[in-house]
Structures are given as C-alpha cells and as structure tokens.
Write an enzyme that holds these catalytic residues in place. Structure first.
Site, PDB file in Angstrom:
ATOM      1  N   GLU A 265      -6.374  -3.190  12.716  1.00  0.00           N
ATOM      2  CA  GLU A 265      -5.965  -3.920  11.513  1.00  0.00           C
ATOM      3  C   GLU A 265      -6.886  -5.105  11.246  1.00  0.00           C
ATOM      4  O   GLU A 265      -7.199  -5.405  10.087  1.00  0.00           O
ATOM      5  CB  GLU A 265      -4.515  -4.379  11.640  1.00  0.00           C
ATOM      6  CG  GLU A 265      -3.513  -3.252  11.874  1.00  0.00           C
ATOM      7  CD  GLU A 265      -3.625  -2.122  10.862  1.00  0.00           C
ATOM      8  OE1 GLU A 265      -3.922  -2.396   9.678  1.00  0.00           O
ATOM      9  OE2 GLU A 265      -3.418  -0.961  11.257  1.00  0.00           O
TER      10      GLU A 265
ATOM     11  N   GLY B  40       4.358   0.915  10.048  1.00  0.00           N
ATOM     12  CA  GLY B  40       3.687   0.864  11.346  1.00  0.00           C
ATOM     13  C   GLY B  40       2.852  -0.378  11.461  1.00  0.00           C
ATOM     14  O   GLY B  40       3.155  -1.286  12.243  1.00  0.00           O
ATOM     15  N   ALA B  41       1.783  -0.442  10.670  1.00  0.00           N
ATOM     16  CA  ALA B  41       0.923  -1.631  10.650  1.00  0.00           C
ATOM     17  C   ALA B  41       0.206  -1.682   9.309  1.00  0.00           C
ATOM     18  O   ALA B  41      -0.090  -0.653   8.711  1.00  0.00           O
ATOM     19  CB  ALA B  41      -0.084  -1.588  11.801  1.00  0.00           C
ATOM     20  N   MET B  42      -0.080  -2.897   8.836  1.00  0.00           N
ATOM     21  CA  MET B  42      -0.705  -3.072   7.527  1.00  0.00           C
ATOM     22  C   MET B  42      -1.665  -4.238   7.567  1.00  0.00           C
ATOM     23  O   MET B  42      -1.338  -5.330   8.041  1.00  0.00           O
ATOM     24  CB  MET B  42       0.381  -3.305   6.451  1.00  0.00           C
ATOM     25  CG  MET B  42      -0.181  -3.460   5.052  1.00  0.00           C
ATOM     26  SD  MET B  42      -1.065  -1.982   4.503  1.00  0.00           S
ATOM     27  CE  MET B  42      -2.256  -2.710   3.384  1.00  0.00           C
ATOM     28  N   GLU B  43      -2.880  -4.010   7.018  1.00  0.00           N
ATOM     29  CA  GLU B  43      -3.995  -4.950   7.146  1.00  0.00           C
ATOM     30  C   GLU B  43      -4.065  -5.988   6.047  1.00  0.00           C
ATOM     31  O   GLU B  43      -5.157  -6.472   5.710  1.00  0.00           O
ATOM     32  CB  GLU B  43      -5.319  -4.173   7.185  1.00  0.00           C
ATOM     33  CG  GLU B  43      -5.732  -3.511   5.860  1.00  0.00           C
ATOM     34  CD  GLU B  43      -5.265  -2.083   5.702  1.00  0.00           C
ATOM     35  OE1 GLU B  43      -5.820  -1.359   4.858  1.00  0.00           O
ATOM     36  OE2 GLU B  43      -4.332  -1.679   6.423  1.00  0.00           O
ATOM     37  N   ASN B  44      -2.939  -6.395   5.446  1.00  0.00           N
ATOM     38  CA  ASN B  44      -2.959  -7.401   4.386  1.00  0.00           C
ATOM     39  C   ASN B  44      -3.919  -8.536   4.746  1.00  0.00           C
ATOM     40  O   ASN B  44      -3.917  -9.037   5.866  1.00  0.00           O
ATOM     41  CB  ASN B  44      -1.562  -7.989   4.192  1.00  0.00           C
ATOM     42  CG  ASN B  44      -0.491  -6.916   4.150  1.00  0.00           C
ATOM     43  OD1 ASN B  44      -0.478  -6.076   3.290  1.00  0.00           O
ATOM     44  ND2 ASN B  44       0.402  -6.969   5.134  1.00  0.00           N
TER      45      ASN B  44
ATOM     46  N   GLU C  37       0.850  -1.192   0.000  1.00  0.00           N
ATOM     47  CA  GLU C  37       0.000   0.000   0.000  1.00  0.00           C
ATOM     48  C   GLU C  37       0.889   1.246   0.000  1.00  0.00           C
ATOM     49  O   GLU C  37       1.791   1.367   0.835  1.00  0.00           O
ATOM     50  CB  GLU C  37      -0.909   0.028   1.233  1.00  0.00           C
ATOM     51  CG  GLU C  37      -1.898   1.179   1.183  1.00  0.00           C
ATOM     52  CD  GLU C  37      -2.910   1.167   2.320  1.00  0.00           C
ATOM     53  OE1 GLU C  37      -3.687   2.127   2.410  1.00  0.00           O
ATOM     54  OE2 GLU C  37      -2.923   0.208   3.117  1.00  0.00           O
TER      55      GLU C  37
ATOM     56  N   GLU D 166     -10.377   3.901   6.014  1.00  0.00           N
ATOM     57  CA  GLU D 166      -9.690   4.319   7.233  1.00  0.00           C
ATOM     58  C   GLU D 166     -10.617   5.040   8.213  1.00  0.00           C
ATOM     59  O   GLU D 166     -10.577   4.784   9.415  1.00  0.00           O
ATOM     60  CB  GLU D 166      -8.490   5.194   6.890  1.00  0.00           C
ATOM     61  CG  GLU D 166      -7.405   4.472   6.105  1.00  0.00           C
ATOM     62  CD  GLU D 166      -6.823   3.279   6.847  1.00  0.00           C
ATOM     63  OE1 GLU D 166      -7.056   3.137   8.076  1.00  0.00           O
ATOM     64  OE2 GLU D 166      -6.136   2.471   6.193  1.00  0.00           O
TER      65      GLU D 166
ATOM     66  N   HIS E 150     -10.183  -4.088   9.578  1.00  0.00           N
ATOM     67  CA  HIS E 150     -10.048  -3.853   8.137  1.00  0.00           C
ATOM     68  C   HIS E 150     -10.425  -5.096   7.327  1.00  0.00           C
ATOM     69  O   HIS E 150     -10.690  -4.980   6.116  1.00  0.00           O
ATOM     70  CB  HIS E 150      -8.608  -3.470   7.799  1.00  0.00           C
ATOM     71  CG  HIS E 150      -8.350  -1.996   7.806  1.00  0.00           C
ATOM     72  ND1 HIS E 150      -9.122  -1.082   7.131  1.00  0.00           N
ATOM     73  CD2 HIS E 150      -7.368  -1.273   8.413  1.00  0.00           C
ATOM     74  CE1 HIS E 150      -8.642   0.130   7.300  1.00  0.00           C
ATOM     75  NE2 HIS E 150      -7.573   0.053   8.092  1.00  0.00           N
TER      76      HIS E 150
END
Length: 580
Positions: A304, A267-271, A127, A326, A307
């Site tokens: 996360e 930081g953080a990613m909602e894959n 992203e 978001e 999401h």
C-alpha cells in the site's frame, strides 16, 4: 418486475473527459443520522475534448442534492436535471466554480462504498466508484485534483479526524464538536479520497527521509488493539527506506497515517497519505502470530505504501488500465519481499499462486486479458490475472531490459507522467525508450488472455559440437479470442554437465563462451537456439526432472517466464524425455 442491468463499458469507446477539475474543497459535517457535504469545485473545459459545448455531467449515487450554485449564483431546479446516476447542467462557461450541498446517510450505507459507519465512527472507501456517493463529481481516474477537506464531528464520539495529505488547521466549535482541515498538495483521482472520523488509539513514530525531512507517522487502531500495531508501523518505515534506496522515491508528505478497522470492506486501500486496512491484515501479537503472519503484514503495508508513487502520483487513465498500478506495485512488493527475506522462497510462493489460481483462471470461462476489453462491473477485474499475472508481465520487462535499464525506465516513467493518469502502453514505452529494447510485440501480453505453452525439442551433434533447442509456442483459445498471436517472452538458457555443474555457454555467432546462462527473446511460434563448442550432450540425457516455473536455471537449460506453461516434456530427436 424489472431487473436493473449494468451497461457494458468498452475500452475502444474511451474518450477524454469534457471537463477537468483541478481544485476541490470539501466541507463534511458528520452527525448521528446523516452528513452534510459542501463541495466547491473549480471546473474548466478540457481543450482536448471532442465536444466544445458539452453540458457538465457529474456522477451521483444515493445522495440527496440540496443546493447548486455556479459562480456564486444559485442554479434553479429548472436549469439542471438530476436522475439516479447523473447531475447534468447545460450551457456552462469554459471555467467556473461549482458549489453543491448534498445530504448522505453513512449509517444506512450497507454498500460500504463512500462514507459509512463502523462501531468506532465514520470511514470511507472510494475505489473504484465510491466518491460519487459523497458528492456529485466526475468520478473517473483521469480527472485529477488537489483536495482540501474539512471534517466536523462530535469530539467525544469522534476525537480523531483524518483525511488525505497534511493537517493544516484544527479547532473547537460549539455544542461539543470540533473540526480539522487537511490539504493534499498533489493531484489525485477521486478514488483515492478518504476520511476517518472515529474513536481510535494511536501509535506515533517518525521517519527521516534521505533529503533530511522528518515525516510524522501515525498508526490508528480500534481501542484495546494498540499492542498489536508496533510491527506494522515498523514495516512502514522499512518500506519507505527501501523505496528510497531501490527506486529513489521519497515519501512526499509531512505526515503519513495508517488506520486499521475491523469493518473495512476492501482489505487494504492506498488512499494518498491515509492507508486504511482491515485489522486482520496488519495487526499481530508476538506471542501468537506466526512467521507467515509477520511477513504477510510486512508485504501488505509495503504494497500500500508503494502505491504512493505507482498508483497515486501516476495513476491509471481508466479502469481498463487497473494493472498499470496493481501489476507494477505487486512486482515492487515482490522485489521488496525478496530483499527482506529470501528471493527463492518468495519466488516459489508466487509460482505456486500462479499455478494454483491464475493458470486455472486463464484456462476457464472467466479468462480475460491483463487489460480487459470490456466490463459491466469493474469490481470483477480485481483478479489474479490483473494482479498476479500483471506483476509477471512487469517481471518479464525487468528480465528483458535488465535491472539497470529497468530503473532508468521507472525514472523516465515518473519524469514523463508524474501527476497524470496514463496507460500500460505509456509504461512499456518508457521502458523501451530507456533501454533501447523493442517492446512493440511485448504489449500483446496486456491484450491477449491465456497461458502460452512451450514444446521444446533438442538435438546434439557431437561432430560439429553443437547443441540445438527448438521451442514451439502455442496458446489455447480463450473466450472471445479463438486464435492467438505469438507472445514476446524471455527464456533463460543454461546447460548442465554430467556432474550437475553449469557448463560454459557459447551461443551461435558468439566468438567465445560468455558465462553459463543467457536471456533470449522468444517472439516467434518456433524459435531456434544453438550452442557451439558443446562437446558432450548436456545432462541429463534421459529421465524426468520436476521443475517449478521459476527464475533459476534448470537442467537442460530452459527457464521460461513465470506465466508460461511447459506443456510437454523437452524431448531429444530420438524421442526420449530430456526434462519435464
């Protein structure tokens, strides 16, 4: 010397993609100094596209293209064009399979977008536009595909092989290497693709859904940090249970994995099914971590995970709609935190954030709408306005329609749009259709920047026993928007007596008092509200009350939405200050 510039992208110029890609198969072989990516794409023309004979144009960035084949036939170099940004193939059929073989260099990837290396192995971040750094693709969120990914790597260096979805096969291959194949059964945009191939330790658990399915949970961390992972894995289970109970949303995969790595850049990613975090956001030690640390981890993991539905199952059509995923997810995270901890405390924390960061952003040269009209770098809009103000916009919808209708709106939103890429207008329309509340003017919150200000005056008539409030709305100019239209916003009205207690509230036109507060819709520059059967002037008649912009009833009865500023004091008709 030439300086590269980014072209400005405008919301008004959006067009649907010329092609769709419903199926993607990736074979990614990871080596010490490079990676080979073989991609098989099922491509079909989009019937809704304006140009029926458009060439296929795929996005690329810093990769070496080694081969191209169309329907099992090699495409010679003179049949396609390749530059720094695009692979273009003209005269393609309406439906076909495209195979590309690319070479990428994760070890040299200093942008940390696409696949890159860390001290413990290979990781990815896509992203917003990182997938084009892995393979040629229509790297835009409105192209949603089902992905199958096979990873190959050295077993000793990378014993853990992860991708989106469910693990469907794995095995050994020669020269000390092994492989694993993952299949995500749900369509997703390319920015949610993720891979991990690394030396990691894991903590395992399970979650039983309300329908009785057992979901395998795994939390992978860098060696030596496993003792710091228990709380985050427990937070994941709490978030899954809360989403079932509050929104009826059940985890949809058989496996759900978390990964924490110190070199993760976002930081953080909602894959989808493979949430990746920077270690500082999710690891905690009971003997040294504070209460704030634990609540922050709890909310980060929940955000996360939420999401999975608000962002993954339904995603944004284009990056102008970033707040669709978001803003809605931040609001859901705040609801969760309120239920887990203290709603007043969570609300006060949010209002402090708004007043300290978002209000100044909206009052400065970088002011922009929740749904921007243009950008040169979409990364510039991962901002307090898109996230924090976007969540407040959703909160106002919740206030205007009420909790039962808000839940109906969320249900209708998923019923209509599951598996699709949509806009903020689609979310608002679902809320309007489910509740019957006209939200046409409300959509202005997504397009107009700035913090509205309210000037409130009052008048008490002892003879007619009425108390009147007049609210004047204004909004200062912001860059590109010198004049403003009135916002549609909710105001909670309540009255306090001299003893500080709530007074019965009977608004004009009501036959009798109905409770002690009421939500009114303010959509004009100068709305007027009157309370009848008000024998005594509400307290305090003078003096100043310090007031946060929160959701609780305030003295003299006025609670604006969280993103409104009361720019002047409430004043009585004789000019005395009634409330700050």
């Amino acid at each position: 010397m030439s300086i590269a510039t980014n072209a400005t992208v405008y919301l008004k110029d959006y067009t649907v993609p010329d092609f769709l890609i419903p199926e993607v198969e990736l074979d990614i072989a990871l080596f010490a100094d490079h990676a080979i990516v073989r991609a098989r794409l099922v491509v079909e023309r989009n019937a809704a596209a304006a140009e029926p004979a458009a060439p296929l144009q795929l996005d690329v960035d810093e990769l070496t293209l080694e081969a191209v084949a169309l329907d099992d036939t090699t495409v010679s170099r003179d049949r396609y064009s390749l530059d720094e940004r695009h692979l273009t193939i003209p005269n393609v059929p309406n439906r076909f399979e495209l195979v590309t073989i690319s070479r990428v260099y994760p070890q040299k990837n200093s942008k940390l977008m696409g696949i890159y290396t860390s001290s413990t192995g290979f990781f990815s971040l896509c992203e917003a536009e990182g997938f084009r750094r892995i393979t040629p693709f229509l790297d835009r969120p409105d192209v949603m595909a089902r992905y199958t990914a096979t990873l190959h790597a050295d077993r000793e260096r990378c014993p853990v092989l992860l991708a989106n979805g469910n693990l469907i096969a794995q095995g050994e291959e020669g020269e000390g290497r092994h492989w694993a194949t993952w299949r995500d059964p749900f369509p997703k945009p390319s920015y949610l693709f993720a891979v991990v191939a690394a030396r990691l330790e894991q903590r395992a658990d399970t979650f039983v859904t309300r329908s009785g399915r057992t979901v395998a949970l795994r939390f992978f961390v860098e060696p030596g940090k496993l003792d710091q992972s228990a709380f985050a894995l427990g937070a994941l289970k709490k978030a899954m249970k809360w989403d079932e109970e509050t929104y009826g949303l059940e985890v949809d995969l058989d496996q759900f994995n978390l990964v924490a790595v110190g070199d993760f850049n976002a930081g953080a990613m909602e894959n989808k099914g493979l949430n990746i975090f920077n270690t500082k956001l999710v690891l905690a030690q009971p003997d040294i971590s504070t209460d704030f640390d634990f609540s922050f981890i709890d909310r980060t993991v929940a955000h996360e995970y939420f999401h999975n539905w608000t962002g993954n199952r339904v995603t944004c059509r284009d990056w102008f709609q970033l707040s669709l995923k978001e803003g809605l997810t931040v609001f859901r995270e705040e609801q969760y935190a309120g239920d887990m901890y203290s709603r007043p405390v969570v609300r006060i924390q949010k209002v402090r954030q708004l007043r300290s960061f978002q209000f100044p952003e909206d009052a400065g040269p970088m002011a922009h709408a929740v749904r921007p009209l243009s950008y040169q770098q979409i990364s510039n809009f991962y901002s307090n306005t898109v996230y924090a103000k976007g969540a407040e916009v959703v909160r106002m919808i919740h206030t205007l329609v009420g909790q039962p209708n808000f839940r109906k709106g969320v249900d209708l939103y998923f019923q209509r749009h599951d598996g699709h890429a949509v806009t903020t207008d689609d979310l608002v329309q679902a809320m309007q259709d489910a509740s019957g509340v006209d939200l046409t003017q409300f959509k202005l919150w997504y397009d107009q920047s700035g913090t509205p200000r309210l000037d409130i005056s009052d008048r008490h008539d002892a003879g007619s026993q009425t108390y009147e409030l007049t609210v004047t709305q204004s909004c200062p100019p912001t860059p590109g928007q010198p004049t403003k239209c009135p916002f549609h916003l909710p105001l909670t009205i309540g009255l306090l007596g001299a003893d500080g207690r709530d007074m019965p509230l009977q608004l004009e036109g009501e036959p009798a008092p109905q409770g002690t507060s009421r939500v009114r819709r303010c959509g004009k520059r100068r709305p007027y509200f009157a309370s009848s059967m008000c024998r005594r002037r509400p307290s305090p008649p003078s003096g100043e009350i310090s007031r946060p912009l929160s959701s609780s009833t305030t003295p003299i009865a006025m609670t604006p939405c969280g993103i409104c500023s009361v720019s002047t004091a409430i004043r009585s008709t004789d000019g005395t200050r009634v409330s700050a």
